[in-house]
Design a protein around this motif. Structure first.
Motif, PDB file in Angstrom:
ATOM      1  N   GLY A   1      -7.529   6.703  -5.804  1.00  0.00           N
ATOM      2  CA  GLY A   1      -8.819   6.722  -5.121  1.00  0.00           C
ATOM      3  C   GLY A   1      -9.151   5.383  -4.498  1.00  0.00           C
ATOM      4  N   ARG A   2      -8.755   4.291  -5.163  1.00  0.00           N
ATOM      5  CA  ARG A   2      -9.001   2.950  -4.635  1.00  0.00           C
ATOM      6  C   ARG A   2      -8.069   2.599  -3.481  1.00  0.00           C
ATOM      7  N   LEU A   3      -6.966   3.316  -3.357  1.00  0.00           N
ATOM      8  CA  LEU A   3      -5.973   3.006  -2.324  1.00  0.00           C
ATOM      9  C   LEU A   3      -6.573   3.087  -0.924  1.00  0.00           C
ATOM     10  N   ASN A   4      -7.343   4.142  -0.642  1.00  0.00           N
ATOM     11  CA  ASN A   4      -7.956   4.288   0.680  1.00  0.00           C
ATOM     12  C   ASN A   4      -8.887   3.121   0.992  1.00  0.00           C
ATOM     13  N   GLU A   5      -9.630   2.667  -0.010  1.00  0.00           N
ATOM     14  CA  GLU A   5     -10.534   1.532   0.181  1.00  0.00           C
ATOM     15  C   GLU A   5      -9.740   0.250   0.457  1.00  0.00           C
ATOM     16  N   MET A   6      -8.633   0.056  -0.260  1.00  0.00           N
ATOM     17  CA  MET A   6      -7.797  -1.138  -0.048  1.00  0.00           C
ATOM     18  C   MET A   6      -7.211  -1.133   1.368  1.00  0.00           C
TER      19      MET A   6
ATOM     20  N   SER B   1      -7.362   7.194 -10.642  1.00  0.00           N
ATOM     21  CA  SER B   1      -8.407   6.246 -10.240  1.00  0.00           C
ATOM     22  C   SER B   1      -7.878   5.216  -9.237  1.00  0.00           C
ATOM     23  N   ASN B   2      -6.646   4.746  -9.448  1.00  0.00           N
ATOM     24  CA  ASN B   2      -6.065   3.785  -8.508  1.00  0.00           C
ATOM     25  C   ASN B   2      -5.738   4.437  -7.169  1.00  0.00           C
TER      26      ASN B   2
ATOM     27  N   HIS C   1       0.801  -1.224   0.000  1.00  0.00           N
ATOM     28  CA  HIS C   1       0.000   0.000   0.000  1.00  0.00           C
ATOM     29  C   HIS C   1       0.835   1.277   0.000  1.00  0.00           C
TER      30      HIS C   1
ATOM     31  N   ARG D   1      -8.416   0.437   4.020  1.00  0.00           N
ATOM     32  CA  ARG D   1      -9.501   0.258   4.993  1.00  0.00           C
ATOM     33  C   ARG D   1      -9.897  -1.214   5.086  1.00  0.00           C
ATOM     34  N   ARG D   2     -10.003  -1.884   3.950  1.00  0.00           N
ATOM     35  CA  ARG D   2     -10.377  -3.294   3.924  1.00  0.00           C
ATOM     36  C   ARG D   2      -9.308  -4.153   4.604  1.00  0.00           C
TER      37      ARG D   2
END
Length: 148
Positions: A45-50, A42-43, A16, A52-53
């Protein structure tokens, strides 16, 4: 080239982490092997979701880490080393050898990066080993370096 690391790669970056690498290294090594993705908008933006998961999964494993810490509490890990007549070991003790001994002696598998070795482990003797299992769970145990 900016990339987001998907896995830990020694001497390159941690999971990450957003790093800058040479274009050829990113295109020819990291991206095809699934070790990283391109660090575009776009990736990112997905980093925070990754993250958090991943944190949610890690907090679910908290009980497992506490159980491991209880099993290792008060235990002594014995590692055989080659040493000279004065007791000074040849080479050095590594996280990989400690990981293997933990698996053999206690049946516990711990990631190599969670093992913190004592700095002064250069001679045969007993030292304190720290296992950083989780931000909330740290376990210290004895590491005995014995001559083979």
């Amino acid at each position: 080239m900016k990339v987001i690391m998907l896995k830990d790669v020694d001497k390159v970056g941690d999971k990450h982490e957003v790093i800058t690498v040479k274009n050829g290294f990113g295109r020819n090594y990291l991206l095809p092997r699934g070790l990283a993705i391109i660090g575009n908008a776009s990736n990112m933006g997905r980093l925070n979701e990754m993250v958090r998961r991943e944190d949610a999964q890690e907090s679910k494993r908290l009980d497992v880490y506490k159980e491991m810490a209880q099993k290792l509490a008060g235990q002594t890990l014995k590692v055989g080393v080659k040493a000279g007549a004065t007791g000074r070991i040849f080479g050095s003790i590594t996280e990989l050898s400690v990981k293997q001994q933990l698996k053999e002696q206690f049946g516990i598998t711990i990631e190599r990066k969670k093992i913190q070795l004592p700095e002064d482990a250069k001679e045969v003797g007993v030292y304190t080993l720290t296992l950083n299992l989780h931000p909330e769970v740290k376990q210290e145990m004895q590491l005995e370096l014995a001559q083979d």
